[in-house]
Design a protein around this motif. Structure first.
Motif, short mmCIF file in Angstrom:
data_model
loop_
_atom_site.label_atom_id
_atom_site.label_comp_id
_atom_site.label_asym_id
_atom_site.label_seq_id
_atom_site.Cartn_x
_atom_site.Cartn_y
_atom_site.Cartn_z
N ARG A 226 0.85 -1.18 0.00
CA ARG A 226 0.00 0.00 0.00
C ARG A 226 0.88 1.23 0.00
O ARG A 226 2.07 1.16 0.31
CB ARG A 226 -0.93 0.02 1.22
CG ARG A 226 -0.17 0.05 2.53
CD ARG A 226 -1.10 0.09 3.71
NE ARG A 226 -0.38 0.49 4.92
CZ ARG A 226 -0.96 0.84 6.05
NH1 ARG A 226 -2.29 0.81 6.13
NH2 ARG A 226 -0.26 1.22 7.10
N VAL B 271 -5.56 -2.23 -6.37
CA VAL B 271 -6.99 -2.17 -6.03
C VAL B 271 -7.65 -3.49 -6.42
O VAL B 271 -8.44 -4.05 -5.66
CB VAL B 271 -7.67 -0.99 -6.74
CG1 VAL B 271 -9.17 -0.99 -6.43
CG2 VAL B 271 -7.03 0.33 -6.30
N LYS C 137 -7.99 4.18 -4.76
CA LYS C 137 -8.88 3.95 -3.63
C LYS C 137 -8.21 4.44 -2.35
O LYS C 137 -7.13 3.94 -1.99
CB LYS C 137 -9.23 2.46 -3.51
CG LYS C 137 -10.08 2.15 -2.29
CD LYS C 137 -11.41 2.87 -2.32
CE LYS C 137 -12.23 2.65 -1.06
NZ LYS C 137 -13.45 3.49 -1.02
N SER D 280 -6.62 -6.25 -4.06
CA SER D 280 -7.27 -6.09 -2.77
C SER D 280 -8.71 -6.59 -2.80
O SER D 280 -9.18 -7.26 -1.88
CB SER D 280 -7.24 -4.62 -2.35
OG SER D 280 -7.89 -4.42 -1.11
#
Length: 321
Positions: free
Chosen positions: A22, A132, A110, A135
């Motif tokens: 991230r 994204v 996001k 995830s």
């Protein structure tokens, strides 16, 4: 994100980290509200959908246009042209990294949330592009697994877990109460013997079968997972009920061959002399005061050696010896 956060809310970026899982931007603000984060996410994704071009230019170091470019300043020893990255209608910034040629290459951004940063700042956590998608895939797999385990739909997962947590807390409370009762009964049974032994040894572990009670006891029943607090209380209740003025008590709880907890209790002088040696034999460490020495053991399989040590100590201390 940096450019639009500053345009919309005046939040300046003070540092960033593009991690493996991230990414994080540190914003010079003590907090970011949910409404601000939602507006920021909508705005950056709108720019992605608009396919805004990204252009890289090189300017001479003395070009007056450099003064209009957002930057943290050039190094004192900088020489040669200055690289400027333009996001059309959004930002013009000095940067030496690699960049997409069009914001649409980012696919989507996001914003996951915020974390408290250093010195009254806020860390904004986000994912972009394929991260994204990965995830979402991971979250969907987790959701399917929980649906199978909890036997309900995704919308009911939270309530189901809350009910399970409440059940576990109640079971742990009941288990601890039973453990206290068993400790008292063990101690009273030992004290009811017509001839009191000078040594009391007991080991508690998880299992199915156990041996009868004698001067040396072995107790087993289902009480896993072990809780350090409950196990320590179990041993201390027995020590309190039996009393340690005359008898020497060696109590252990945990795995029979590996790690666990131990308690040595008895006359103060005996415990002070034997406590460190018991900890050493069990491959652990401990501390004590006023006739109690307790700690963690890494080699529970050496309990027999400790028992032999205590038996030898008692035989040398006894008047008959």
């Amino acid at each position: 994100i940096t450019a639009i956060a500053e345009q919309m809310f005046g939040f300046k970026t003070t540092s960033w980290e593009l991690g493996r899982q991230r990414s994080v931007i540190e914003l010079d603000t003590p907090s970011v509200t949910a409404e601000q984060m939602g507006a920021l996410e909508r705005s950056v994704n709108e720019k992605i959908r608009e396919r805004v071009p990204v252009v890289v230019r090189e300017l001479a170091a003395d070009d007056p246009e450099i003064e209009t470019v957002r930057s943290r300043g050039l190094p004192d020893d900088h020489a040669g042209p200055v690289r400027v990255v333009d996001i059309e209608g959004v930002d013009s910034n000095m940067c030496c990294g690699t960049h997409v040629s069009n914001l649409s290459d980012l696919q989507v951004i996001k914003l996951l949330g915020t974390e408290k940063g250093k010195k009254n700042k806020t860390n904004l956590v986000f994912l972009a592009g394929n991260r994204v998608l990965k995830s979402i895939e991971q979250s969907h797999s987790t959701e399917k697994a929980l649906t199978s385990l909890l036997k309900n739909g995704p919308g009911e997962h939270v309530e189901a877990v809350k009910r399970l947590q409440s059940s576990v807390k109640l079971l742990q409370k009941n288990n601890l109460n039973l453990l206290r009762d068993i400790a008292v009964l063990i101690a009273r049974d030992f004290k009811s013997k017509p001839v009191q032994s000078q040594l009391f040894v007991l080991h508690r572990y998880g299992g199915v079968q156990g041996r009868g009670y004698s001067a040396c006891w072995k107790l087993c029943f289902f009480t896993r997972p072990y809780r350090k607090e409950g196990d320590s209380e179990f041993m201390n209740i027995i020590a309190n009920e039996i009393g340690t003025e005359e008898a020497l008590l060696f109590l252990t709880v945990g795995d029979e061959r590996e790690a666990g907890l131990f308690l040595l209790a008895g006359p103060v002088d005996a415990v002070e002399h034997l406590g460190p040696r018991v900890a050493e034999l069990l491959g652990g460490k401990g501390a004590g005061k006023r006739g109690r020495f307790q700690g963690k053991a890494a080699k529970m399989s050496r309990r027999g050696e400790v028992e032999a040590l205590l038996q030898e100590f008692i035989s040398h201390r006894s008047p008959e010896a």
